[in-house]
Enzyme design. Sequence first.
Site, PDB file in Angstrom:
ATOM      1  N   GLU A 135       8.629  33.661  28.128  1.00 46.31           N
ATOM      2  CA  GLU A 135       8.282  33.714  26.712  1.00 46.31           C
ATOM      3  C   GLU A 135       7.864  32.312  26.285  1.00 46.31           C
ATOM      4  O   GLU A 135       8.530  31.337  26.618  1.00 46.31           O
ATOM      5  CB  GLU A 135       9.499  34.182  25.900  1.00 46.31           C
ATOM      6  CG  GLU A 135       9.270  34.284  24.404  1.00 46.31           C
ATOM      7  CD  GLU A 135      10.525  34.754  23.646  1.00 46.31           C
ATOM      8  OE1 GLU A 135      11.564  35.040  24.299  1.00 46.31           O
ATOM      9  OE2 GLU A 135      10.467  34.829  22.407  1.00 46.31           O
ATOM     10  N   HIS A 184      14.545  36.868  30.751  1.00 39.46           N
ATOM     11  CA  HIS A 184      13.397  35.963  30.576  1.00 39.46           C
ATOM     12  C   HIS A 184      13.853  34.561  30.207  1.00 39.46           C
ATOM     13  O   HIS A 184      15.003  34.349  29.825  1.00 39.46           O
ATOM     14  CB  HIS A 184      12.421  36.504  29.516  1.00 39.46           C
ATOM     15  CG  HIS A 184      12.969  36.576  28.117  1.00 39.46           C
ATOM     16  ND1 HIS A 184      13.643  37.669  27.630  1.00 39.46           N
ATOM     17  CD2 HIS A 184      12.953  35.678  27.103  1.00 39.46           C
ATOM     18  CE1 HIS A 184      14.000  37.444  26.363  1.00 39.46           C
ATOM     19  NE2 HIS A 184      13.601  36.245  26.021  1.00 39.46           N
TER      20      HIS A 184
END
Length: 155
Positions: free
Chosen positions: A142, A93
Amino acid sequence: MKLGRLNHIGVATPSIADSIAFYRDVMGATKIHTPFDLEEQGVKVCFVDTPAHSTGSGLSDSGGTQIELIEPLDADSPINGFLAKNPLGGQHHLCFEVPDIAEARAEFEEQGKRILGPTRIGAHGTPIFFVHPKDMGGMLTEIMETPREDAHWSN
Ligand code: CO
């Protein structure tokens, strides 16, 4: 939304110990933090700093983007599926900072982006949430509220 700093890149690994050796011995990382368990997210975490400026620039080398190594804590870890597909590990991520987490969440929701779970406290001790990769150009993303103080740089 106003795009903030790229705080870290999450990298899944089957072994944080092996990845630490890689970043230290192959990549020349000089600032590797102590690994810790993030029980709520089912992972062991270790941050590796990259300098904010290249060596010799005369500018401060702190505050650069970090690599967040993540290793499954147990058989129920949410990153086990990723590692099953990517046995060597790999990029998992991206994490961007925003000034206000609640405002950012509301804006993603307004745009119909799928947010994964509640806003919670992340590895830096600040509120975070994740947005589904299928709504983010294939990238699990995120979103993290900018730390008020850079406490994590000193540990
Ligand atoms: Co992360």
